[in-house]
Design an enzyme around this catalytic site. Structure first.
Site, PDB file in Angstrom:
ATOM      1  N   GLU A  92       0.806  -1.216   0.000  1.00  0.00           N
ATOM      2  CA  GLU A  92       0.000   0.000   0.000  1.00  0.00           C
ATOM      3  C   GLU A  92       0.844   1.273   0.000  1.00  0.00           C
ATOM      4  OE1 GLU A  92      -2.445  -0.719   3.413  1.00  0.00           O
ATOM      5  OE2 GLU A  92      -4.007  -1.709   2.241  1.00  0.00           O
ATOM      6  N   GLU A 123       7.618 -21.476   7.834  1.00  0.00           N
ATOM      7  CA  GLU A 123       7.910 -20.606   8.976  1.00  0.00           C
ATOM      8  C   GLU A 123       8.968 -21.191   9.903  1.00  0.00           C
ATOM      9  OE1 GLU A 123       4.997 -21.417  12.671  1.00  0.00           O
ATOM     10  OE2 GLU A 123       3.994 -20.502  10.969  1.00  0.00           O
TER      11      GLU A 123
END
Length: 310
Positions: A92, A123
């Site tokens: 963004e 992860e």
């Protein structure tokens, strides 16, 4: 293998974000409206948990802005929900602040496909995090933010450890106190939101807390870098009709100029909002506006002062 999982189970059981709440054991029997009320009440506790960490957040932002002012990047690294939130915040920044996509970067364990398809096994690798950072050719001017609700996720911890070893600034954002991630970073931010409505579902309060903090890190850093004029997004990239209309509204709010003058200024500055405002407020041409902004490192207030506008 059993002993390995037993050890991990014990670690998770000790985490606040993984705690079981017996008072909610029958939540599935409640009316939908009551469940919604409970969730809403849970969410209301998040801002106060963030507020408790504001001094740590501010210090991390100041460090980030200082390095970015010298050409550094802001890099988020996380897995699962935490990784997706980092990628979201990074994505963004270009339309909001007209930054190069390479300046604010989101790394998620498992790569871009993990945004829409779970890749939770990734992860567990510190080495994967180091490799992902090495691919970016990390420098001492960069800032790496490891994001993990538990504060123990190997990918996030590994990213921070590797970045710190290379001299980059590091931030560890976790939702448990005394976390490995917080301890590994130059700036530890531990927003303790408490046990989740659904046991261990850290996309809930923990995810909300992480989003709030990431909003602060990117937005306030950009304010410090001169990407705004007051609370106006003067570096907005007008890439669609809505943003083109918004850019004109921003110029209007900043200058009070007529629509005709705004259109003329934007045309002369190739649609650059900050440059258009400078031409209108300081009475300079587009070329001079561009030069003044370059000399002022993009800070509109400084460019206005240099042009003699108070």
């Amino acid at each position: 293998m059993t002993s390995t999982y037993g050890e991990l189970r014990a670690q998770l059981a000790a985490l606040t974000t993984e705690a079981f709440r017996p008072e909610l054991a029958d939540i599935d029997r409640l009316p939908t409206l009551e469940i919604a009320r409970i969730m809403n009440g849970e969410d209301e506790t998040v801002p106060s948990a963030v507020a408790a960490q504001l001094p740590a957040i501010a210090a991390a932002i100041d460090g980030t802005a200082e390095r970015m002012s010298h050409g550094g990047r802001l890099i988020y690294a996380g897995a699962g929900t935490a990784g997706r939130l980092g990628v979201l915040d990074a994505s963004e920044c270009p339309p909001t602040f007209n930054t190069d996509p390479a300046v604010v970067v989101g790394l998620i364990a498992g790569g871009p496909t993990a945004m829409v398809k779970a890749s939770e096994g990734a992860e567990d690798s510190k080495e994967l995090a180091a490799a992902d950072l090495d691919a970016l050719k990390l420098t001492v001017d960069d800032t790496v933010v490891g994001v993990s609700a538990s504060g123990r996720t190997p990918y996030a911890v590994g990213a921070v450890e590797h970045a710190r070893s290379l001299g980059a600034l590091t931030i560890g954002l976790a939702c448990n106190a005394d976390s490995a991630l917080g301890a590994a970073a130059d700036h530890g931010i531990e927003v303790v939101v408490g046990p989740e409505l659904l046991t261990g579902s850290t996309r809930l309060k923990a995810g909300t807390a992480q989003k709030l903090v990431l909003n602060m890190i990117s937005t306030i850093t950009m304010i410090r870098l001169g990407k705004t004029y007051g609370n106006l997004m003067v570096d907005v990239r007008a890439s669609n009709d809505k943003l083109r209309a918004r850019s004109r509204h921003i110029v209007s709010l900043a200058t009070g100029a007529s629509d005709e003058a705004i259109e003329s200024a934007l045309a002369a500055t190739d649609g650059e909002v900050k440059n258009a405002i400078l031409t209108l407020l300081a009475g300079v041409d587009a070329e001079t506006a561009s030069r003044l902004l370059t000399e002022s490192d993009g800070h509109l207030r400084a460019a206005l002062a240099a042009a003699g506008h108070s």
